[in-house]
Motif scaffolding. Structure first.
Motif, PDB file in Angstrom:
ATOM      1  N   UNK A  11       0.848  -1.200   0.000  1.00 51.17           N
ATOM      2  CA  UNK A  11       0.000   0.000   0.000  1.00 51.17           C
ATOM      3  C   UNK A  11       0.880   1.245   0.000  1.00 51.17           C
ATOM      4  N   UNK A  12       0.442   2.259  -0.721  1.00 49.67           N
ATOM      5  CA  UNK A  12       1.220   3.494  -0.809  1.00 49.67           C
ATOM      6  C   UNK A  12       0.915   4.460   0.322  1.00 49.67           C
ATOM      7  N   UNK A  13      -0.262   4.366   0.905  1.00 53.08           N
ATOM      8  CA  UNK A  13      -0.636   5.281   1.992  1.00 53.08           C
ATOM      9  C   UNK A  13      -0.970   4.470   3.233  1.00 53.08           C
ATOM     10  N   UNK A  14      -0.578   4.975   4.369  1.00 50.59           N
ATOM     11  CA  UNK A  14      -0.882   4.324   5.628  1.00 50.59           C
ATOM     12  C   UNK A  14      -2.173   4.886   6.198  1.00 50.59           C
ATOM     13  N   UNK A  15      -2.802   4.162   7.066  1.00 48.87           N
ATOM     14  CA  UNK A  15      -4.092   4.569   7.622  1.00 48.87           C
ATOM     15  C   UNK A  15      -3.994   5.841   8.454  1.00 48.87           C
ATOM     16  N   UNK A  16      -2.874   6.049   9.145  1.00 43.71           N
ATOM     17  CA  UNK A  16      -2.747   7.204  10.039  1.00 43.71           C
ATOM     18  C   UNK A  16      -2.042   8.395   9.399  1.00 43.71           C
ATOM     19  N   UNK A  17      -1.720   8.292   8.097  1.00 43.65           N
ATOM     20  CA  UNK A  17      -0.926   9.330   7.468  1.00 43.65           C
ATOM     21  C   UNK A  17      -1.633  10.692   7.451  1.00 43.65           C
ATOM     22  N   UNK A  18      -2.921  10.724   7.295  1.00 44.37           N
ATOM     23  CA  UNK A  18      -3.661  11.982   7.189  1.00 44.37           C
ATOM     24  C   UNK A  18      -4.501  12.270   8.421  1.00 44.37           C
ATOM     25  N   UNK A  19      -4.170  11.688   9.555  1.00 45.25           N
ATOM     26  CA  UNK A  19      -5.027  11.821  10.735  1.00 45.25           C
ATOM     27  C   UNK A  19      -5.024  13.224  11.336  1.00 45.25           C
ATOM     28  N   UNK A  20      -4.033  14.061  11.051  1.00 42.47           N
ATOM     29  CA  UNK A  20      -3.974  15.394  11.642  1.00 42.47           C
ATOM     30  C   UNK A  20      -4.540  16.460  10.717  1.00 42.47           C
ATOM     31  N   UNK A  21      -4.950  16.076   9.519  1.00 46.69           N
ATOM     32  CA  UNK A  21      -5.596  17.000   8.602  1.00 46.69           C
ATOM     33  C   UNK A  21      -4.612  17.813   7.785  1.00 46.69           C
ATOM     34  N   UNK A  22      -5.171  18.861   7.155  1.00 44.38           N
ATOM     35  CA  UNK A  22      -4.379  19.728   6.304  1.00 44.38           C
ATOM     36  C   UNK A  22      -3.997  21.006   7.045  1.00 44.38           C
ATOM     37  N   UNK A  23      -2.902  21.587   6.635  1.00 42.66           N
ATOM     38  CA  UNK A  23      -2.420  22.848   7.193  1.00 42.66           C
ATOM     39  C   UNK A  23      -3.391  23.961   6.808  1.00 42.66           C
ATOM     40  N   UNK A  24      -3.852  24.760   7.785  1.00 41.56           N
ATOM     41  CA  UNK A  24      -4.773  25.846   7.450  1.00 41.56           C
ATOM     42  C   UNK A  24      -4.106  26.978   6.668  1.00 41.56           C
ATOM     43  N   UNK A  25      -2.766  27.024   6.688  1.00 43.30           N
ATOM     44  CA  UNK A  25      -2.056  28.085   5.974  1.00 43.30           C
ATOM     45  C   UNK A  25      -1.787  27.737   4.510  1.00 43.30           C
ATOM     46  N   UNK A  26      -1.294  26.502   4.262  1.00 45.10           N
ATOM     47  CA  UNK A  26      -0.886  26.163   2.883  1.00 45.10           C
ATOM     48  C   UNK A  26      -1.608  24.948   2.304  1.00 45.10           C
ATOM     49  N   UNK A  27      -2.340  24.174   3.124  1.00 41.24           N
ATOM     50  CA  UNK A  27      -3.101  23.035   2.619  1.00 41.24           C
ATOM     51  C   UNK A  27      -2.345  21.723   2.577  1.00 41.24           C
ATOM     52  N   UNK A  28      -1.064  21.701   2.915  1.00 45.84           N
ATOM     53  CA  UNK A  28      -0.304  20.448   2.923  1.00 45.84           C
ATOM     54  C   UNK A  28      -0.649  19.657   4.187  1.00 45.84           C
ATOM     55  N   UNK A  29      -0.241  18.386   4.216  1.00 45.38           N
ATOM     56  CA  UNK A  29      -0.562  17.519   5.353  1.00 45.38           C
ATOM     57  C   UNK A  29       0.181  17.946   6.617  1.00 45.38           C
TER      58      UNK A  29
END
Length: 184
Positions: A11-29
């Motif tokens: 798998x290329x993405x892990x289950x917890x990789x995006x658990x903290x959401x996106x940056x409110x300033x630039x949109x990155x993880x």
């Protein structure tokens, strides 16, 4: 045939990789990052983006308002609160009033503060249990000494107090350095 499903490991993405959401300033993880003061949540776009927030919520929460209790400074009710260093009793009128009931006994040394000349130096301990003596007018006056104050002026520089440091009377002024051996 193997009992292990090898497609799970590709798998290329892990289950917890995006658990903290996106940056409110630039949109990155957002990811957990480390610094000399400990872990925090920071933007994966660093150093272009400097967004960061604490990993743990350090906000103070009110657990219970104590009825029939009044703050000695402003008269508002007192409450049992939980903060970053544990539970304490504080004024409900925070941030206008900063009164906190002392969980540790603070004894007044009855030595006048040499800096502001209005307060007294009180015997306190920090969160690690180390003893120090600070002006009771904090935060207006931030005068602190690490050894017991003695209400005798320094004979060399005239500073209003001396401190008892391991059996010696010592001037707390860094540029003075006066020392006198005490009689036992």
């Amino acid at each position: 045939m193997s009992k292990i499903d090898h497609s799970l490991f590709s798998a290329h993405e892990h289950a917890l990789e995006h658990q903290y959401g996106q940056c409110p300033d630039c949109g990155k993880d957002l990811h957990i990052r480390n610094s000399k003061t400990g872990p925090f949540i920071g933007c994966s776009g660093y150093p272009e983006c400097h967004y960061a927030k604490p990993l743990h919520d350090t906000q103070t929460t009110v657990l219970k308002v104590i009825e029939d209790s009044h703050c000695p400074e402003c008269g508002s009710n007192m409450a049992i609160k939980k903060g970053r260093y544990g539970m304490f009793i504080g004024c409900t009128n925070f941030p206008e009033c900063h009164h906190i009931e002392g969980t540790k006994s603070q004894q007044d040394t009855l030595v006048n503060c040499p800096k502001c000349k209005e307060g007294h130096l009180i015997d306190r301990t920090n969160k690690y249990g180390k003893r120090f003596f600070a002006c009771n007018r904090y935060p207006q006056c931030r005068y602190v000494v690490n050894f017991a104050p003695v209400p005798e002026p320094c004979p060399e520089c005239g500073w209003a107090i001396m401190v008892d440091k391991k059996g010696q009377l010592v001037c707390p002024q860094p540029l003075c350095g006066f020392k006198l051996q005490r009689e036992q």
